[in-house]
Design a protein around this motif. Sequence first.
Motif, PDB file in Angstrom:
ATOM      1  N   LYS A  14       8.062  -1.531  -9.915  1.00  0.00           N
ATOM      2  CA  LYS A  14       9.465  -1.812  -9.652  1.00  0.00           C
ATOM      3  C   LYS A  14       9.560  -2.714  -8.427  1.00  0.00           C
ATOM      4  N   ARG A  15      10.602  -3.544  -8.380  1.00  0.00           N
ATOM      5  CA  ARG A  15      10.773  -4.433  -7.230  1.00  0.00           C
ATOM      6  C   ARG A  15      10.884  -3.653  -5.932  1.00  0.00           C
ATOM      7  N   SER A  16      11.498  -2.483  -5.985  1.00  0.00           N
ATOM      8  CA  SER A  16      11.666  -1.699  -4.754  1.00  0.00           C
ATOM      9  C   SER A  16      10.340  -1.161  -4.220  1.00  0.00           C
ATOM     10  N   ASP A  17       9.296  -1.123  -5.055  1.00  0.00           N
ATOM     11  CA  ASP A  17       7.980  -0.629  -4.631  1.00  0.00           C
ATOM     12  C   ASP A  17       7.086  -1.723  -4.069  1.00  0.00           C
ATOM     13  N   ILE A  18       7.446  -2.991  -4.276  1.00  0.00           N
ATOM     14  CA  ILE A  18       6.611  -4.105  -3.833  1.00  0.00           C
ATOM     15  C   ILE A  18       6.956  -4.477  -2.393  1.00  0.00           C
ATOM     16  N   ILE A  19       5.931  -4.541  -1.566  1.00  0.00           N
ATOM     17  CA  ILE A  19       6.109  -4.903  -0.159  1.00  0.00           C
ATOM     18  C   ILE A  19       5.833  -6.380   0.046  1.00  0.00           C
ATOM     19  N   GLY A  20       4.806  -6.923  -0.580  1.00  0.00           N
ATOM     20  CA  GLY A  20       4.489  -8.332  -0.418  1.00  0.00           C
ATOM     21  C   GLY A  20       3.144  -8.690  -1.008  1.00  0.00           C
ATOM     22  N   VAL A  21       2.683  -9.883  -0.665  1.00  0.00           N
ATOM     23  CA  VAL A  21       1.399 -10.399  -1.114  1.00  0.00           C
ATOM     24  C   VAL A  21       0.639 -10.851   0.124  1.00  0.00           C
ATOM     25  N   VAL A  22      -0.644 -10.513   0.200  1.00  0.00           N
ATOM     26  CA  VAL A  22      -1.454 -10.932   1.346  1.00  0.00           C
ATOM     27  C   VAL A  22      -2.754 -11.569   0.869  1.00  0.00           C
TER      28      VAL A  22
END
Length: 61
Positions: A14-22
């Motif tokens: 879910k979008r709410s679970d995604i923090i980012g990409v590193v």
Amino acid sequence: MITKHGAFNEKTYKRSDIIGVVNITRNTYLVTRLGAEWLAFRLPTEYSYAIHSWLMPYLKH
């Protein structure tokens, strides 16, 4: 967001679970509230930038 690794290995976030990409040591990871998932090895800079640019508007800060 759906990530696929092979024909049958698929994960949905879910979008709410995604923090980012590193990017760490030439590996690109999707960072979520549940941990990190490897996306690619030696992803060219322009693709990495495209992923970050696409994902940023959907993330809550």
